[in-house]
Design a protein around this motif. Sequence first.
Motif, PDB file in Angstrom:
ATOM      1  N   THR A  94       2.142  10.087  -3.879  1.00  0.00           N
ATOM      2  CA  THR A  94       0.884   9.758  -4.547  1.00  0.00           C
ATOM      3  C   THR A  94       0.546  10.789  -5.613  1.00  0.00           C
ATOM      4  O   THR A  94       0.189  10.446  -6.742  1.00  0.00           O
ATOM      5  CB  THR A  94      -0.262   9.650  -3.516  1.00  0.00           C
ATOM      6  OG1 THR A  94      -0.028   8.535  -2.660  1.00  0.00           O
ATOM      7  CG2 THR A  94      -1.612   9.489  -4.202  1.00  0.00           C
ATOM      8  N   HIS A 119       1.956   0.473  -5.697  1.00  0.00           N
ATOM      9  CA  HIS A 119       1.361   1.587  -4.959  1.00  0.00           C
ATOM     10  C   HIS A 119       0.290   2.282  -5.782  1.00  0.00           C
ATOM     11  O   HIS A 119      -0.775   2.627  -5.266  1.00  0.00           O
ATOM     12  CB  HIS A 119       2.453   2.569  -4.565  1.00  0.00           C
ATOM     13  CG  HIS A 119       2.078   3.485  -3.440  1.00  0.00           C
ATOM     14  ND1 HIS A 119       1.393   4.656  -3.640  1.00  0.00           N
ATOM     15  CD2 HIS A 119       2.295   3.395  -2.106  1.00  0.00           C
ATOM     16  CE1 HIS A 119       1.213   5.260  -2.468  1.00  0.00           C
ATOM     17  NE2 HIS A 119       1.739   4.519  -1.519  1.00  0.00           N
ATOM     18  N   LYS A 122      -2.804  -0.171  -5.515  1.00  0.00           N
ATOM     19  CA  LYS A 122      -3.400  -0.562  -4.233  1.00  0.00           C
ATOM     20  C   LYS A 122      -3.560   0.577  -3.234  1.00  0.00           C
ATOM     21  O   LYS A 122      -4.446   0.531  -2.390  1.00  0.00           O
ATOM     22  CB  LYS A 122      -2.544  -1.665  -3.582  1.00  0.00           C
ATOM     23  CG  LYS A 122      -2.607  -2.993  -4.301  1.00  0.00           C
ATOM     24  CD  LYS A 122      -2.001  -4.097  -3.453  1.00  0.00           C
ATOM     25  CE  LYS A 122      -2.858  -4.381  -2.237  1.00  0.00           C
ATOM     26  NZ  LYS A 122      -2.329  -5.529  -1.450  1.00  0.00           N
ATOM     27  N   TYR A 123      -2.698   1.585  -3.305  1.00  0.00           N
ATOM     28  CA  TYR A 123      -2.626   2.531  -2.198  1.00  0.00           C
ATOM     29  C   TYR A 123      -2.809   3.993  -2.593  1.00  0.00           C
ATOM     30  O   TYR A 123      -2.378   4.881  -1.884  1.00  0.00           O
ATOM     31  CB  TYR A 123      -1.288   2.361  -1.470  1.00  0.00           C
ATOM     32  CG  TYR A 123      -1.081   0.955  -0.952  1.00  0.00           C
ATOM     33  CD1 TYR A 123      -1.817   0.477   0.126  1.00  0.00           C
ATOM     34  CD2 TYR A 123      -0.178   0.102  -1.561  1.00  0.00           C
ATOM     35  CE1 TYR A 123      -1.655  -0.813   0.590  1.00  0.00           C
ATOM     36  CE2 TYR A 123       0.006  -1.190  -1.098  1.00  0.00           C
ATOM     37  CZ  TYR A 123      -0.732  -1.643  -0.022  1.00  0.00           C
ATOM     38  OH  TYR A 123      -0.558  -2.927   0.433  1.00  0.00           O
ATOM     39  N   LYS A 400      -2.453  -6.660   3.628  1.00  0.00           N
ATOM     40  CA  LYS A 400      -2.842  -5.267   3.785  1.00  0.00           C
ATOM     41  C   LYS A 400      -1.742  -4.520   4.507  1.00  0.00           C
ATOM     42  O   LYS A 400      -1.455  -4.764   5.670  1.00  0.00           O
ATOM     43  CB  LYS A 400      -4.152  -5.164   4.556  1.00  0.00           C
ATOM     44  CG  LYS A 400      -5.332  -5.763   3.803  1.00  0.00           C
ATOM     45  CD  LYS A 400      -6.614  -5.582   4.559  1.00  0.00           C
ATOM     46  CE  LYS A 400      -7.794  -6.175   3.787  1.00  0.00           C
ATOM     47  NZ  LYS A 400      -9.062  -6.003   4.507  1.00  0.00           N
ATOM     48  N   THR A 402       0.336  -0.543   5.072  1.00  0.00           N
ATOM     49  CA  THR A 402       0.310   0.899   4.933  1.00  0.00           C
ATOM     50  C   THR A 402       1.656   1.331   4.417  1.00  0.00           C
ATOM     51  O   THR A 402       2.654   1.165   5.078  1.00  0.00           O
ATOM     52  CB  THR A 402       0.021   1.588   6.276  1.00  0.00           C
ATOM     53  OG1 THR A 402      -1.223   1.131   6.761  1.00  0.00           O
ATOM     54  CG2 THR A 402      -0.020   3.091   6.092  1.00  0.00           C
ATOM     55  N   LYS A 403       1.688   1.906   3.226  1.00  0.00           N
ATOM     56  CA  LYS A 403       2.969   2.298   2.655  1.00  0.00           C
ATOM     57  C   LYS A 403       3.320   3.702   3.047  1.00  0.00           C
ATOM     58  O   LYS A 403       4.408   4.178   2.862  1.00  0.00           O
ATOM     59  CB  LYS A 403       2.954   2.163   1.138  1.00  0.00           C
ATOM     60  CG  LYS A 403       2.899   0.705   0.703  1.00  0.00           C
ATOM     61  CD  LYS A 403       3.288   0.531  -0.720  1.00  0.00           C
ATOM     62  CE  LYS A 403       4.781   0.643  -0.892  1.00  0.00           C
ATOM     63  NZ  LYS A 403       5.230   0.543  -2.262  1.00  0.00           N
TER      64      LYS A 403
END
Length: 403
Positions: A94, A119, A122-123, A400, A402-403
């Motif tokens: 990230t 990613h 969204k994450y 939905k 979780t990466k």
Amino acid sequence: MSTEISPAVQQVIDQTRFDILSKTHAVDNASKREEIARTFISDTVTVPTEEMYTYATLATLGDDVYFEPSTAALEAHIAQLAGKEAALFMPSGTQSNQIALRTHLKQPPYSVVCDKRAHIFKYEAGGAAFNSNAHVVPITPANGHHLTLEEVQENVILGTDIHIAPTELVALENTLNGTIFPQDEIIKICDYAHSLGIKTHLDGARIWHVAIETGKSIRELCEPFDSVSVCFSKGLGAPIGSCLIGNKEFITRARWFRKILGGGMRQTGILAACAAYALTFNFPQLPRVHALTKKLEVGLEELGAIILSGAETCMLFYDPTPLGINFEEIGERAAALPEPLILGGSRLVVHVQTSEQAVDDFLSVIHQLAEEKKAAGWVQPANGHKTSAFKDVYVRRQVKLTK
């Protein structure tokens, strides 16, 4: 010079002492490794092996804010591997992606074009807006698999209309939800963007899987992009770390942003060593990972489940409703096994520490539940697993994960 410690200071010292190791520490770690071998939630759950730990203790002891030899060696290797000038070690994927955006984007207004499932959109907790003041233009690929040149062309914002934020970056992801972005389409998109002076970034967290599955080198896969982020945790089994890759000027500026965002770490040699170990010993295990994922796909299809997104690399998505069962039932039965399986809904992720027995046990759970439903009178819809309706629903809905 007196070194005598007063009772008051000794009390402070005694209060501060803490032993993090329990009496069952070794047993607990062994149990955790067994649990991870039966966990299908993500490939981020992998843990260092004893061999990786041992290798890490041999790393250099520099300070990465100044210079850390093992970390610098890893960065140089990754840059060379990707065919770029420089690389920068990051605590997470990230942060690597967010610093890439911040480094490319200079002065608002501007926008970033990406896949709606990406990613970075969204994450990453809205990081593009928070860190870079960037507007994101998310695209839903019509083919349900990957963006096309035509879709990027339709959504890139050009001109001087003051009502809209011009596109300055196109960000792609490979793999995305375990699927491989065709390289020929990537080249078309990047060539188009560059012809307009627009930069390109690749979230290549799991690019290792693409290289194994396609036989293309990391250099070839990264070549079209101005910057690339690769991960050592996802897929490769290192405990932490990613690298951001680009030209020297880009990485010099990125290093500044890494410091601003608190990512300037100190003795990172042990982390770099874990990444090096993962590249050398875990990367070659990915063909086995892909084979196990394919085994899951084939087994589920034979049982009559619907495959929503196939086993191109290390993950797949499935729908068990044609068998009359749901994810809650599957999760409860899997958790009740003598050696529990840990599941997370429609997504199944295989990693370098997944055991073949875990795959067999999962398929056995599905088979047993399906047989129980049949015995109770459930009739499977005719050719239900061959229709495209369920896949169409999957493409449209927001899953939905979780990466």
